[in-house]
Design an enzyme around this catalytic site. Structure first.
Site, PDB file in Angstrom:
ATOM      1  CG  HIS A 193      -3.654  11.524  -9.808  1.00  0.00           C
ATOM      2  ND1 HIS A 193      -2.339  11.901  -9.952  1.00  0.00           N
ATOM      3  CD2 HIS A 193      -4.363  12.376 -10.565  1.00  0.00           C
ATOM      4  CE1 HIS A 193      -2.269  12.953 -10.758  1.00  0.00           C
ATOM      5  NE2 HIS A 193      -3.490  13.263 -11.137  1.00  0.00           N
ATOM      6  CE  LYS A 197       8.440  15.440  -4.063  1.00  0.00           C
ATOM      7  NZ  LYS A 197       7.114  15.736  -3.493  1.00  0.00           N
ATOM      8  CE  LYS A 245       4.821   7.833   2.523  1.00  0.00           C
ATOM      9  NZ  LYS A 245       5.105   7.531   1.120  1.00  0.00           N
ATOM     10  NE  ARG A 246      -3.654  14.542   4.265  1.00  0.00           N
ATOM     11  CZ  ARG A 246      -4.581  15.446   3.956  1.00  0.00           C
ATOM     12  NH1 ARG A 246      -4.249  16.533   3.285  1.00  0.00           N
ATOM     13  NH2 ARG A 246      -5.824  15.280   4.330  1.00  0.00           N
ATOM     14  CE  LYS A 263      -0.867   8.734   1.107  1.00  0.00           C
ATOM     15  NZ  LYS A 263      -0.041   8.691  -0.104  1.00  0.00           N
TER      16      LYS A 263
HETATM   17  C1  GLG Z   1      -2.294  10.742  -5.785  1.00  0.00           C
HETATM   18  C2  GLG Z   1      -1.783   9.356  -5.447  1.00  0.00           C
HETATM   19  C3  GLG Z   1      -0.266   9.270  -5.377  1.00  0.00           C
HETATM   20  C4  GLG Z   1       0.371   9.924  -6.587  1.00  0.00           C
HETATM   21  C5  GLG Z   1      -0.123  11.340  -6.705  1.00  0.00           C
HETATM   22  C6  GLG Z   1       0.399  12.028  -7.957  1.00  0.00           C
HETATM   23  O1  GLG Z   1      -2.364   8.887  -4.272  1.00  0.00           O
HETATM   24  O2  GLG Z   1       0.130   7.930  -5.301  1.00  0.00           O
HETATM   25  O3  GLG Z   1       1.769   9.922  -6.477  1.00  0.00           O
HETATM   26  O4  GLG Z   1      -1.538  11.385  -6.776  1.00  0.00           O
HETATM   27  O5  GLG Z   1       0.051  11.296  -9.090  1.00  0.00           O
HETATM   28  N1  GLG Z   1      -3.769  11.804  -4.187  1.00  0.00           N
HETATM   29  C7  GLG Z   1      -2.534  11.605  -4.576  1.00  0.00           C
HETATM   30  O6  GLG Z   1      -1.645  12.162  -4.005  1.00  0.00           O
END
Ligand code: GLG
Length: 833
Positions: free
Chosen positions: A374, A682, A567-568, A573
């Site tokens: 991810h 979303k 978001k976090r 970010k």
């Molecule tokens: C990760 C990534 C995100 C991603 C999510 C789901 O940072 O960019 O969309 O997984 O694949 N830790 C996350 O949330």
């Protein structure tokens, strides 16, 4: 099998088998019965919480009846199953989703209203199940919804944390963490005290010769902890399939509770052992994209992997098949490297317990697993120290060394002249202490590795996992761009928009086939339709405005442009870029004449998100946002032209209010850092436009909806490295607009400048790793374009509708089918029996 009712007596059973309520009256009957009996309340003592619990129990009955049938059907048909291993499942609330998925929300609404309750108030009683941090955990939850909807025989496996992600409060502008004890009043789980697994830790490994004279290993002594299963039913939308999410809870094994100590009066120490065991499933680690290498976390990982594998193998063994067929019956997906130990555990069971040869076992293992990565952020890549693992899991460490040895031998054979490659791809990093690189273990132990958006998957292949592409060839690596479930993120979160779309398209079929949304494009120029679209957005904004008023006390103008970043909180970010942009806007407004102010498009900048408790910089960003809000929102020079809002405790149920209410949302990570992002999807699916960088899934969203309908800005991923390099060698000049912002901060405009100096100096003095300054000018000029576009209401609406019409690709159902075809090789189960 011994537990089943004898064949000849089953008629008696069937006569009384539980039935499902099908209409309002039957719902009311079940509701009242549950309130009176299960909850032991009466009509003189029934508040909204009791009404919620009764409603949930009535729906739970339905789910569990279908769950039972689904499990029987799946056992009977005996097809290959999917097992999704994830340390996080960010489920949010269940009741509303369950009502919609089984299609009885209207019956419930009417039934509750007959007894004097409003369904919305009842739904709002529910606690979020917050067993996750962010996108990774929410993706797992969307998977469950899609797999059930598409009738895949699938199980989720996770941990039943006693405490989910902490609740966030804002006190004097600072984040304060409060424990989230979510299990009170949770009707959605079924404890299975009969399903337990003993899990071993520590101890040592004995070598011995087995009967055939072969060298064998046994893992002995150590400490045993018991895993207990809790099952959560997962209903699909418009299908009978109700799958299972099995969460493990830890307890001292019955042998462990030391009765001798107890009888000798050492009650406290006996209880302490008990508590130590229960600690394993006590808390979710609150980090997103950061690994800290704590022993308890490794314990959690092994505890959960070992219990899940034991369970999967137990089920497989009931079919009496040969081990070679295991991968034809079982597909295990590793959500990130957190469950990578499952690879080692399966190999251990096959060779140490089942007596298979190494190679035979290893073939089974690699055919069974798939691994999803991810993130490329180095601080998020898991590494476990060898001494730690040696102590906790001595046999597993040996097996890891063996896996590594066989792997490196094969690499050496193929690349005899490349000396460096061996140390580069070794599972063991030769550092002090040595470390186990879990991503490499996951790649070597799987047959497919996927990234979560095109750019991200390309970056994996060209940077992080480059050597492995050379070794295994490009086919082991693939991309499956993330998606979201339209059930929760359109139908449930935005019922009015969903209804309007259904009216235009003639049915709700788009909820099962999101590509049908493309038919909406025919109505883009339909005046009346546009007007209805606009009315719905306005109502959703009013709903959010009420939430803001209730939680912050601030009034916001629903005609203003709602600009959202939720978001976090993470430097990559770039919420800092956003708040600096807000300060820039504030300073510009302050400098305007009354005439000039008339041209300003009013804005509400809305932030939300949690910072990991130990992430100082993220907490500083939250503090700055709140301080800016204090100043701006009270400034009479500004009035309605700008408001800054921080929504505390952002979670799934808040997202359901926020996403439908945005005009524009921000997805502004430094290019190349965000794996995919899923909130971007979303927001667009709910008719909001987005401003974003060329990063993660923003790129594919642009491809689908076209460049005209998105506001892109900033440097590209391919230029990031070069820019960082230049900064490192002192080639850096602070953007002049950003300098003005910094000067305001340094003039103590938002409180003591010292509070924010870490933030400003990370940019000015320490290389601006996230390229805030480099992207600042592009960011603020793009926001000017946003203002201009927003003034043309008709154009804006056309963009909004067109974008929604083109979002079909981002359905989680497409994602699930891609995994099923290209990774799992699993077919949906026929439910027409
Ligand atoms: C990760 C990534 C995100 C991603 C999510 C789901 O940072 O960019 O969309 O997984 O694949 N830790 C996350 O949330």
């Amino acid at each position: 099998v011994e537990a089943s009712i004898p064949e000849e007596l089953r008629e008696a059973w069937k006569k009384h088998s539980a039935t499902e309520f099908k209409n309002k009256d039957e719902f009311e009957r079940d509701l009242v019965r549950h309130i009176e009996t299960t909850l032991a309340r009466s009509m003189y003592n029934c508040d909204e919480l009791a009404a919620y619990s009764g409603t949930a129990l009535a729906f739970r009955d339905r789910l569990i009846i279908e769950w039972n049938k689904t499990q029987q059907r799946q056992t009977f048909k005996d097809q290959k199953r999917i097992y999704y291993l994830s340390l996080e499942f960010l489920m949010g609330r269940t009741l509303d989703n369950a009502m919609l998925n089984v299609g009885l929300k209207d019956a419930a609404r009417d039934g509750l209203s007959d007894l004097g309750f409003q369904i919305e108030d009842v739904i709002n009683q529910e606690h979020d199940a917050a067993l996750g941090n962010g996108g990774l955990g929410r993706l797992a939850a969307c998977f469950l919804d899609s797999m059930a909807t598409l009738n895949y025989p699938a199980w989720g496996y996770g941990l039943r944390y006693r405490y989910g992600i902490f609740k966030q409060e804002i006190v004097n502008g600072y984040q304060v963490e409060v424990p989230d004890y979510w299990l009170d009043n949770n009707p959605w789980e079924f404890p299975r005290h009969e399903i337990t697994v003993d899990i071993q830790f520590y101890g040592n490994v004995k070598k011995y010769q087995d009967e055939s004279g072969k060298i064998a290993h046994s893992w002995e002594d150590g400490e045993i902890v018991q895993a207990i299963a809790y099952d959560v039913p997962i209903p699909g939308y418009g299908t009978k399939t109700t799958n299972n999410l099995r969460l493990w809870s830890s307890k001292a094994s019955s042998g462990e509770f030391d009765f001798q100590k107890f009888n000798a009066g050492e009650y406290e120490s006996a209880v302490a052992d008990q508590q130590r065991a229960e600690t394993i499933s006590a808390v979710l680690y609150p980090n997103d994209n950061l690994e800290q290498g704590k022993e308890l976390r490794l314990k959690q990982q092994y505890f959960w992997c070992a219990a899940s594998l034991f369970d999967i193998i137990r089920r497989f063994k009931k079919t009496k098949r040969a081990w070679g067929e295991f991968p034809d019956q079982v597909a295990i997906q590793l959500n990130d490297t957190h469950p990578a130990l499952a690879i080692v555990e399966l190999q251990r069971i096959l060779i140490d317990k089942e007596g298979l040869e190494w190679d035979e076992a290893w073939t089974i293992v690699t055919k069974t697993f798939g691994y999803t990565n991810h993130t490329v952020l180095p601080e998020a890549l898991e590494k476990w120290s060898v001494p730690l693992m040696q102590n906790l899991l001595p046999r597993h460490l040996q097996i890891i060394y063996d896996i590594n040895m066989f792997f490196l031998q094969s690499v050496e054979k193929r690349f005899p002249n490349d000396r460096d490659i061996l140390s580069r791809v070794s599972i063991i990093e030769e550092s002090h202490p040595k470390m186990v690189r879990m991503a490499y273990l996951a790649i070597i132990g799987s047959h497919k590795v996927n990234g979560v958006a095109e750019l991200h998957s390309d970056l994996l292949k060209t940077t992080l996992f480059k050597d492995f592409v050379k070794i295994y060839g490009p086919d082991r690596f693939t991309n499956v761009t993330n998606g979201i479930t339209p059930r929760r993120w359109l139908h449930q979160a935005n019922p009015r928009l969903s209804a309007l779309i259904a009216e235009k398209l003639g049915s709700y079929d788009f909820l099962r086939d999101l590509t049908l949304l493309d038919k909406l494009e025919a109505f883009v120029d339909d005046k009346a339709f546009r007007e209805e679209w606009a009315v719905i957005k306005r109502e959703n904004k009013l709903r959010l405005a009420r939430h803001i008023k209730a939680t912050t006390g601030y009034d916001v103008n629903p005609n203003a442009l709602f600009d959202v970043q939720v978001k976090r909180i993470h430097e990559y970010k770039r919420q800092q870029l956003n708040i600096f942009g807000v300060i820039h806007r504030y300073l510009s407004i302050k400098a305007m004449s009354a005439e000039e102010k008339k041209k300003v498009v009013p804005r509400v900048s809305i932030f939300g998100g949690k910072a990991a408790p130990g992430y100082w910089m993220a907490k500083t960003i939250i503090h700055l946002i709140n301080k800016v809000a204090d100043v701006v929102n009270k400034d009479p020079d500004v009035g309605d032209l700008l408001k800054v809002i921080f929504i505390a405790d952002y979670n799934v149920s808040k997202a359901e209010i926020i996403c439908p209410a945005s005009d524009i949302s921000e997805h502004i990570s430094t290019a190349g850092t965000e794996g995919s992002g899923t909130s971007n999807m979303k927001f667009v699916l709910n008719g909001g436009l987005i401003i974003g960088t060329c990063d993660g899934a923003n790129i594919e969203i642009t491809r689908e909806i076209s460049e005209q309908n998105i506001f892109l800005f900033g440097n590209l991923a391919e230029d990031v490295e070069e820019l960082r390099h230049r900064h490192f060698y002192g080639d850096f000049k602070l953007d002049p607009h950003l300098e003005r912002v910094f000067n305001a901060i340094k003039d103590n405009m938002f409180g003591d400048k010292a509070d924010f100096s870490a933030l400003t100096s990370s940019i000015e003095d320490h290389g601006d790793y996230y390229l805030v300054s480099d992207d600042f000018n592009s960011y603020i000029t793009t926001h000017e374009m946003v203002d201009e576009a927003f003034q043309n209401k008709e154009e804006w609406l056309a963009k909004s509708i067109t974008s929604v019409a083109r979002m079909g690709f981002f359905s989680m159902d497409r994602v699930t089918n891609e995994y099923a075809d290209s990774i799992w090789n699993v077919e949906p189960l026929d439910v027409t029996d």
